[in-house]
Design a protein around this motif. Sequence first.
Motif, PDB file in Angstrom:
ATOM      1  N   UNK A 377       0.838  -1.205   0.000  1.00  0.00           N
ATOM      2  CA  UNK A 377       0.000   0.000   0.000  1.00  0.00           C
ATOM      3  C   UNK A 377       0.873   1.257   0.000  1.00  0.00           C
ATOM      4  N   UNK A 378       1.937   1.246   0.803  1.00  0.00           N
ATOM      5  CA  UNK A 378       2.843   2.400   0.865  1.00  0.00           C
ATOM      6  C   UNK A 378       3.540   2.611  -0.475  1.00  0.00           C
ATOM      7  N   UNK A 379       3.985   1.518  -1.091  1.00  0.00           N
ATOM      8  CA  UNK A 379       4.672   1.622  -2.376  1.00  0.00           C
ATOM      9  C   UNK A 379       3.756   2.135  -3.483  1.00  0.00           C
ATOM     10  N   UNK A 380       2.445   1.949  -3.315  1.00  0.00           N
ATOM     11  CA  UNK A 380       1.499   2.376  -4.344  1.00  0.00           C
ATOM     12  C   UNK A 380       1.117   3.845  -4.219  1.00  0.00           C
ATOM     13  N   UNK A 381       1.499   4.491  -3.122  1.00  0.00           N
ATOM     14  CA  UNK A 381       1.175   5.905  -2.961  1.00  0.00           C
ATOM     15  C   UNK A 381       1.968   6.742  -3.951  1.00  0.00           C
ATOM     16  N   UNK A 382       1.457   7.932  -4.234  1.00  0.00           N
ATOM     17  CA  UNK A 382       2.070   8.815  -5.243  1.00  0.00           C
ATOM     18  C   UNK A 382       3.529   9.120  -4.914  1.00  0.00           C
ATOM     19  N   UNK A 383       3.832   9.365  -3.640  1.00  0.00           N
ATOM     20  CA  UNK A 383       5.175   9.799  -3.262  1.00  0.00           C
ATOM     21  C   UNK A 383       6.209   8.707  -3.507  1.00  0.00           C
ATOM     22  N   UNK A 384       5.834   7.462  -3.289  1.00  0.00           N
ATOM     23  CA  UNK A 384       6.785   6.374  -3.507  1.00  0.00           C
ATOM     24  C   UNK A 384       6.780   5.912  -4.962  1.00  0.00           C
ATOM     25  N   UNK A 385       5.586   5.774  -5.559  1.00  0.00           N
ATOM     26  CA  UNK A 385       5.510   5.258  -6.928  1.00  0.00           C
ATOM     27  C   UNK A 385       6.156   6.213  -7.918  1.00  0.00           C
ATOM     28  N   UNK A 386       5.989   7.520  -7.697  1.00  0.00           N
ATOM     29  CA  UNK A 386       6.567   8.520  -8.597  1.00  0.00           C
ATOM     30  C   UNK A 386       7.959   8.961  -8.147  1.00  0.00           C
ATOM     31  N   UNK A 387       8.511   8.292  -7.143  1.00  0.00           N
ATOM     32  CA  UNK A 387       9.870   8.558  -6.658  1.00  0.00           C
ATOM     33  C   UNK A 387      10.022   9.988  -6.148  1.00  0.00           C
ATOM     34  N   UNK A 388       8.914  10.542  -5.594  1.00  0.00           N
ATOM     35  CA  UNK A 388       8.989  11.865  -4.986  1.00  0.00           C
ATOM     36  C   UNK A 388       9.829  11.802  -3.716  1.00  0.00           C
ATOM     37  N   UNK A 389       9.675  10.709  -2.982  1.00  0.00           N
ATOM     38  CA  UNK A 389      10.454  10.495  -1.763  1.00  0.00           C
ATOM     39  C   UNK A 389      11.857  10.042  -2.149  1.00  0.00           C
ATOM     40  N   UNK A 390      12.861  10.743  -1.674  1.00  0.00           N
ATOM     41  CA  UNK A 390      14.254  10.389  -1.944  1.00  0.00           C
ATOM     42  C   UNK A 390      14.833   9.706  -0.702  1.00  0.00           C
ATOM     43  N   UNK A 391      14.867   8.382  -0.755  1.00  0.00           N
ATOM     44  CA  UNK A 391      15.362   7.615   0.385  1.00  0.00           C
ATOM     45  C   UNK A 391      16.885   7.551   0.355  1.00  0.00           C
ATOM     46  N   UNK A 392      17.512   7.471   1.512  1.00  0.00           N
ATOM     47  CA  UNK A 392      18.977   7.395   1.557  1.00  0.00           C
ATOM     48  C   UNK A 392      19.481   6.015   1.126  1.00  0.00           C
ATOM     49  N   UNK A 393      20.713   5.979   0.706  1.00  0.00           N
ATOM     50  CA  UNK A 393      21.344   4.707   0.372  1.00  0.00           C
ATOM     51  C   UNK A 393      21.534   3.915   1.661  1.00  0.00           C
ATOM     52  N   UNK A 394      21.325   2.602   1.712  1.00  0.00           N
ATOM     53  CA  UNK A 394      21.137   1.683   0.579  1.00  0.00           C
ATOM     54  C   UNK A 394      19.687   1.341   0.292  1.00  0.00           C
ATOM     55  N   UNK A 395      18.717   2.052   0.872  1.00  0.00           N
ATOM     56  CA  UNK A 395      17.307   1.723   0.650  1.00  0.00           C
ATOM     57  C   UNK A 395      16.682   2.647  -0.387  1.00  0.00           C
ATOM     58  N   UNK A 396      17.515   3.328  -1.165  1.00  0.00           N
ATOM     59  CA  UNK A 396      16.987   4.283  -2.147  1.00  0.00           C
ATOM     60  C   UNK A 396      16.166   3.608  -3.237  1.00  0.00           C
ATOM     61  N   UNK A 397      16.409   2.300  -3.464  1.00  0.00           N
ATOM     62  CA  UNK A 397      15.670   1.601  -4.506  1.00  0.00           C
ATOM     63  C   UNK A 397      14.272   1.182  -4.069  1.00  0.00           C
ATOM     64  N   UNK A 398      13.923   1.465  -2.819  1.00  0.00           N
ATOM     65  CA  UNK A 398      12.591   1.114  -2.331  1.00  0.00           C
ATOM     66  C   UNK A 398      11.537   2.126  -2.760  1.00  0.00           C
ATOM     67  N   UNK A 399      11.952   3.172  -3.443  1.00  0.00           N
ATOM     68  CA  UNK A 399      11.015   4.145  -4.003  1.00  0.00           C
ATOM     69  C   UNK A 399      11.156   4.151  -5.518  1.00  0.00           C
TER      70      UNK A 399
END
Length: 774
Positions: A377-399
């Motif tokens: 559900x979190x991954x389907x939100x606009x911020x994660x699906x459109x990569x608006x959220x910039x996660x730090x390395x090494x979890x940056x690929x989770x967005x």
Amino acid sequence: MTGKMTSGASKGLMGLRFLETTHSGKEKDSWSSIEKMFNQHASDGRLSRDNFGVCIGMVKESKDFSGELFDALARRRNISAKDGITRDQLRMFWEDMTNDDLEARLQIFFDMCDKNGDGKLSEEEVKEIIVLSASVNKLANFKQQAGSYASLIMEKLDPDHHGYIKMWQLETLLKGMVKSEENNILSKETKTLTRSMIPIRYQTPINKFTSRTKELIIENWKRIWVITLWLAINLGLFLWKYFQYRNRVAYQIMGECLCFAKGAAETLKFNMALILIPVCRRVLTKLRSTFLSQSVPFDDNINFHKLIASAIAIMTLGHVLMHLTCDFPRVVSCPKEKFMNILGSDFNFKQPTYLDLVKSIPGVTGILMILIMAFSFIQATHYFRRNVVKLPWPINHLAGFNSFWYVHHLLVVVYALLVVHGYFLFLTHDWHNKTTWMYIATPILLYATERTYSIINESNHRVTILKATIYKGNVLALRMSKPQGFEYKSGMYLFVKCPDISRFEWHPFSITSAPGDDYLSVHIRSLGDWTRALRDRFKKVCKPEKTQSKSGELVHTETKAVSDEQLQARYPKILIKGPYGAPSQNFDDYDTLLLIGLGIGATPFISILKDLLNKIELNDLEAGSRGSSPSEMNGKGLRRAYFYWATGEQGSFEWFKGVMDDIAEHDQHHIIEMHNHLTSVHGEGDARSALISMVQQLQLAKNGVDVLSECRIKTHFGRPNWRKVFSDIASRHESSRIGVFYCGSAALTKKLKELCHEYTLNTSTRFDFHKENF
């Protein structure tokens, strides 16, 4: 006649503005804000040339232009502005820029061009101001041809070849431009006046509310009845299960909490089954062609999918809270004798602890399902699906889209856990009462069949690249072979996969070829990792085409159709699947269309426009053979199509140029009305685009070619005035039903929907809005 000319010139010169305001005359109200900016940017009481543009409200891109304006104003006032200007001097500059004297405004613009102050403009000076205007408006192509456009102006204004032009000649050109458009303006003003003379129906608050409610129901009746039915089914299932458990012996221990938990669980089973239907694209595409499309809003499949997901999240929360905070504590704390008499047989006559309940099969499977579903559900939100959220390395690929795509496929595990969870229920033992599998069996079988069919037929959907073109603006156009039996309607889309980039990723793109073409084509904008990788792979194969444009500039890079197998093997392997239904495929349900595309959002309408052109040519041929007029051949078909395309890059016109030229050449009866808007250019009347507008008018008059799009359709400056667009169409097509189809950013969606609703309510014209969704 003289009065009309003066009026026309006045309108043109009033539009020659220097400040960032929409309407001339508002500048005088802005001195307080300019004075405030002076206080912020002045140093030692003086404003430098570099900060002048920021102070008067010009954007950073206009820094060079504002600098030239600064110099021209200083020369007019005989001010030595090397060390900047004072507040009083800025006030004088501001008064010059907002002067009501029309000649004075034009004189400022002339002085900007006339750098040596001799009262004459040489060709080189005209070229310099054209280069400056092109830079301000981000027109790279226009800038490169500044020399030829300067010659065009000199050719028009200096027929005796003196080598210079004077201010009165520049003013004459501007008056000529105004006069050429005066008839159109007068016509539009007359329509507006006629419209304003129609009395407005008086409405009481009750009547106004009634009419709005009625219109809302008419516009959304498909959505209303489907959602009402869905809510009714959910409510019915909840109440059925609620009262069922209220009459069971377990109610004596767990009470209302058990009833709420089981009621929520029943709706969960239904929604977990239903949520798969909106993503069965092939099934929905088939259903669009049936009578069901008249009553079911298939265009809203993704929105309905999201709505069901929200309901699942809410009911899951309720189900879990009832169990963990109410049911479990009551079971654990129940007196042993009472527990054994009522629920002993359900728990093998052993009263469980709280941990025993959590560690049970229903408890563990429930926790695992919650974790996976929450992550999905979190991954389907606009911020994660459109990569608006910039996660730090090494979890940056989770967005990003890839993460959303792969995580969504983990829901297969959820369905397996759901079956297990439903089989090992505490209070239900007969297999025919364990209904979870009964709910989800058919939708899972339907979804699995569709996916299996796509996988098996992947090899049959490999296409041959006939031609690949990389345009400016990072657009890759692919022309592909058309698989046998691949039938589609204009407006549909397909999925593309490049196994060389990713073995599993499919991406949707609108089909830009017409159904009658013997090939398939798509236009792909490089926005993400996958699209950029695809463009780069084709770029390695593409070779620069040696042909030149009319202006002598290399237009684009492309591959040509080849038959050599070795060369063909160098192209990336491309697979497609589809076609799939889209809102714009229903364009032929309307006799009048309003097509709106932003940037690459024009792609769904390229196919529609090509299809319309083919039908227009066919009608013309049939009309000619029968000796009748084309309008008679149209019958109840399309009468008019308005296409508005707004793009911020001049290079975008290259991949659409062929369609625009075809419309200009073959649409002799003006069924298709094109409106191209280049948003990077400052609005018509702005001093920064004045010379560009002059050159555009001269080039159209001389060669019939627009200087910005390099086609035969004129390009407008700035963004469209959408309210005026709807107002004009409503007045032209009274008592008509207009199909409005939009593809572009979500930012404009709300405004367009509101305008459709407003003009449907306040005019006799009905606007039906459709938004493209993939």
